[in-house]
Design a protein around this motif. Sequence first.
Motif, PDB file in Angstrom:
ATOM      1  N   ALA A 152       0.812  -1.216  -0.012  1.00 14.10           N
ATOM      2  CA  ALA A 152       0.126   0.293  -0.135  1.00 14.10           C
ATOM      3  C   ALA A 152       1.159   2.225   0.452  1.00 14.10           C
ATOM      4  N   GLU A 153       2.449   1.099   0.562  1.00 10.16           N
ATOM      5  CA  GLU A 153       3.181   2.435   0.687  1.00 10.16           C
ATOM      6  C   GLU A 153       3.998   2.401  -0.573  1.00 10.16           C
ATOM      7  N   LEU A 154       4.177   1.011  -1.393  1.00  8.38           N
ATOM      8  CA  LEU A 154       4.657   1.488  -2.125  1.00  8.38           C
ATOM      9  C   LEU A 154       3.650   2.266  -3.524  1.00  8.38           C
ATOM     10  N   LEU A 155       2.424   1.394  -3.762  1.00  8.32           N
ATOM     11  CA  LEU A 155       1.438   2.043  -4.324  1.00  8.32           C
ATOM     12  C   LEU A 155       1.826   3.839  -4.298  1.00  8.32           C
ATOM     13  N   SER A 156       1.709   4.241  -3.377  1.00  5.55           N
ATOM     14  CA  SER A 156       1.961   5.968  -2.520  1.00  5.55           C
ATOM     15  C   SER A 156       2.842   6.386  -3.447  1.00  5.55           C
ATOM     16  N   ALA A 157       3.914   5.238  -3.718  1.00  3.20           N
ATOM     17  CA  ALA A 157       5.143   5.958  -3.934  1.00  3.20           C
ATOM     18  C   ALA A 157       5.725   6.287  -5.142  1.00  3.20           C
ATOM     19  N   ILE A 158       5.307   5.212  -6.172  1.00  2.00           N
ATOM     20  CA  ILE A 158       4.755   4.408  -7.682  1.00  2.00           C
ATOM     21  C   ILE A 158       4.034   5.383  -8.588  1.00  2.00           C
ATOM     22  N   PRO A 159       3.814   6.270  -8.801  1.00  2.00           N
ATOM     23  CA  PRO A 159       2.426   6.260  -9.642  1.00  2.00           C
ATOM     24  C   PRO A 159       2.886   5.512 -10.238  1.00  2.00           C
ATOM     25  N   ASN A 160       0.756   5.637 -11.369  1.00  2.00           N
ATOM     26  CA  ASN A 160       0.906   4.570 -12.151  1.00  2.00           C
ATOM     27  C   ASN A 160       1.119   3.450 -11.810  1.00  2.00           C
ATOM     28  N   ALA A 161       0.493   2.589 -10.723  1.00  2.29           N
ATOM     29  CA  ALA A 161       0.781   1.313 -10.086  1.00  2.29           C
ATOM     30  C   ALA A 161      -0.138   0.624  -9.732  1.00  2.29           C
ATOM     31  N   LEU A 214      15.609  -7.624   0.532  1.00  2.00           N
ATOM     32  CA  LEU A 214      15.123  -6.629   0.633  1.00  2.00           C
ATOM     33  C   LEU A 214      15.415  -6.393   2.500  1.00  2.00           C
ATOM     34  N   SER A 215      15.165  -6.159   3.219  1.00  6.12           N
ATOM     35  CA  SER A 215      16.157  -5.638   4.497  1.00  6.12           C
ATOM     36  C   SER A 215      15.701  -4.167   4.496  1.00  6.12           C
ATOM     37  N   LYS A 216      15.399  -4.397   6.667  1.00  7.45           N
ATOM     38  CA  LYS A 216      15.464  -2.813   7.578  1.00  7.45           C
ATOM     39  C   LYS A 216      14.296  -2.084   6.756  1.00  7.45           C
ATOM     40  N   LEU A 217      13.115  -2.920   6.379  1.00  7.69           N
ATOM     41  CA  LEU A 217      11.771  -2.385   6.511  1.00  7.69           C
ATOM     42  C   LEU A 217      11.549  -1.763   8.003  1.00  7.69           C
ATOM     43  N   VAL A 218      10.825  -0.214   7.871  1.00  8.28           N
ATOM     44  CA  VAL A 218      10.515   0.059   8.495  1.00  8.28           C
ATOM     45  C   VAL A 218       9.301   1.106   7.290  1.00  8.28           C
ATOM     46  N   LEU A 219       8.196   0.839   8.463  1.00  6.03           N
ATOM     47  CA  LEU A 219       6.444   1.499   7.184  1.00  6.03           C
ATOM     48  C   LEU A 219       6.524   2.968   7.889  1.00  6.03           C
ATOM     49  N   ARG A 220       5.204   3.616   7.239  1.00  7.21           N
ATOM     50  CA  ARG A 220       4.961   5.157   7.538  1.00  7.21           C
ATOM     51  C   ARG A 220       4.645   5.394   8.751  1.00  7.21           C
ATOM     52  N   LYS A 221       3.808   4.449   9.309  1.00  6.95           N
ATOM     53  CA  LYS A 221       3.577   4.579  11.201  1.00  6.95           C
ATOM     54  C   LYS A 221       4.166   4.591  11.715  1.00  6.95           C
ATOM     55  N   ASP A 222       5.565   4.183  11.944  1.00 10.93           N
ATOM     56  CA  ASP A 222       6.563   3.692  12.459  1.00 10.93           C
ATOM     57  C   ASP A 222       7.484   4.824  12.519  1.00 10.93           C
ATOM     58  N   ILE A 223       7.519   5.816  11.307  1.00 16.11           N
ATOM     59  CA  ILE A 223       8.270   6.626  11.303  1.00 16.11           C
ATOM     60  C   ILE A 223       8.029   7.752  11.691  1.00 16.11           C
ATOM     61  N   LYS A 224       8.750   8.753  12.791  1.00 16.04           N
ATOM     62  CA  LYS A 224       8.856   9.914  13.581  1.00 16.04           C
ATOM     63  C   LYS A 224       8.152  11.265  12.448  1.00 16.04           C
ATOM     64  N   ASN A 225       7.417  11.674  13.109  1.00 15.09           N
ATOM     65  CA  ASN A 225       7.174  13.006  12.260  1.00 15.09           C
ATOM     66  C   ASN A 225       6.938  12.560  10.814  1.00 15.09           C
ATOM     67  N   HIS A 226       6.067  12.298  10.700  1.00 15.48           N
ATOM     68  CA  HIS A 226       6.328  11.372   8.780  1.00 15.48           C
ATOM     69  C   HIS A 226       5.342  12.193   8.166  1.00 15.48           C
ATOM     70  N   GLY A 227       5.741  12.374   7.589  1.00 15.80           N
ATOM     71  CA  GLY A 227       4.283  13.181   6.176  1.00 15.80           C
ATOM     72  C   GLY A 227       3.519  12.638   5.397  1.00 15.80           C
ATOM     73  N   ASN A 228       2.662  12.625   4.515  1.00 17.73           N
ATOM     74  CA  ASN A 228       1.488  12.243   4.497  1.00 17.73           C
ATOM     75  C   ASN A 228       1.806  12.980   2.375  1.00 17.73           C
ATOM     76  N   PRO A 229       2.234  11.687   1.452  1.00 20.89           N
ATOM     77  CA  PRO A 229       2.497  12.412  -0.215  1.00 20.89           C
ATOM     78  C   PRO A 229       1.813  12.431  -0.625  1.00 20.89           C
ATOM     79  N   THR A 230       1.772  13.148  -1.515  1.00 23.05           N
ATOM     80  CA  THR A 230       0.426  14.036  -2.752  1.00 23.05           C
ATOM     81  C   THR A 230       0.780  12.481  -3.970  1.00 23.05           C
ATOM     82  N   ARG A 231      -0.189  13.289  -4.945  1.00 21.26           N
ATOM     83  CA  ARG A 231      -0.435  12.724  -6.405  1.00 21.26           C
ATOM     84  C   ARG A 231       0.457  13.363  -7.220  1.00 21.26           C
ATOM     85  N   HIS A 232       1.783  14.196  -7.090  1.00 21.03           N
ATOM     86  CA  HIS A 232       1.810  14.676  -7.734  1.00 21.03           C
ATOM     87  C   HIS A 232       3.204  13.697  -8.270  1.00 21.03           C
ATOM     88  N   MET A 233       3.570  14.001  -9.663  1.00 19.07           N
ATOM     89  CA  MET A 233       4.638  13.019 -10.311  1.00 19.07           C
ATOM     90  C   MET A 233       6.283  13.425  -9.503  1.00 19.07           C
TER      91      MET A 233
END
Length: 360
Positions: A152-161, A214-233
């Motif tokens: 779900a977080e990859l979908l927000s990071a990679i456009p048109n996925a 793949l290693s050292k995975l940290v999801l968005r909810k576990d990052i302190k003061n994280h932001g929410n990405p927009t739909r811009h390229m």
Amino acid sequence: MGKGKREEDGDDWPAKDDSEGTKGGERRVATPGSSLKDRILPSMIKNKIKRTEVYAKQKREKKVEKRRKNQERKAAAKRALELGEEPPPKSVPRTIENTREADETVCRSDDEELCATNNADEFSEVLKQDRVPKILITTCRFHSSRGPAFIAELLSAIPNAHYYKRGTYELKKIVEYAKKKDFTALIVVHTNRREPDAMLIIGLPDGPTAHFKLSKLVLRKDIKNHGNPTRHMPELVLNNFTTRLGHRVGRMIQSLFPQNPEFRGRRVVTFHNQRDFIFFRHHRYIFEDKAKKEESKKGAKDSKVKKSSEPKVIARLQECGPRFTLKLISLQHGTFNTKGGEFEWNHKPEMDTSRRRFFL
């Protein structure tokens, strides 16, 4: 009695050379032009108390010598500045990166063969913007709850996925389906013990296939003061892909993203290669007025905040996540084929003979 005691103590024995014997529990190593003090190695001293004292003394002397050299360097630079001369060159610290083993496959900017290869490889159509990238993301057959959360977080990071549920379909059938639906790449996230541990990137329609650990995975909810990405390229940053293999892997990653970034969105996706580990980061730029920031920090404690007449704009980064690390395991010609596939590159344990040997 006294004579026998002297014989037991060894007074009548021939004296040994300091370079081979011991004295006071200290073993000495003779080197050309070295003094008696320089011959003492703490690791060769058997007595623990004495060994600790010698080590602490040598550490203090080393620290004093380092401070003295720094002061001399600063004084020389200040003197050169006053005289209008060029300051002495700064010493570059030795690191694993700048002392890496020489590699013949390191790319050069004037390599005509490399430019010709780029114009004819599998990614040229997407990178020339003749084709819009379209990514299909799926999982392994038995995945956990953390796998879809990562997707779900990859979908927000990679456009048109787009995400498609794996079900019981074989991977070869999924590849054929993705070709018919005009997808440009297929990403498969593999999980083990409820944790994503591998990623497969398959270029479509003709490959190649890259297998990453793949290693050292940290999801968005576990990052302190994280932001929410927009739909811009997003803007795409690729660092330190220097060899032919690294250049090919970098172009494969680059083909996953559109080549027309929208800078107003201030989104940045970074793939940073360091010692053959590829670090993924997803950030947003934030521009703030320095005077407003200071006022918000103080708040009600100090109501008399002096605002500067010329406010200074500062920029900072806000991480959007996810955060993970990739390690290339193999690169295969064509699409996924476990039986008759031909490998361009495959990592083997005997390759890890030197810490200063890198492949990307």
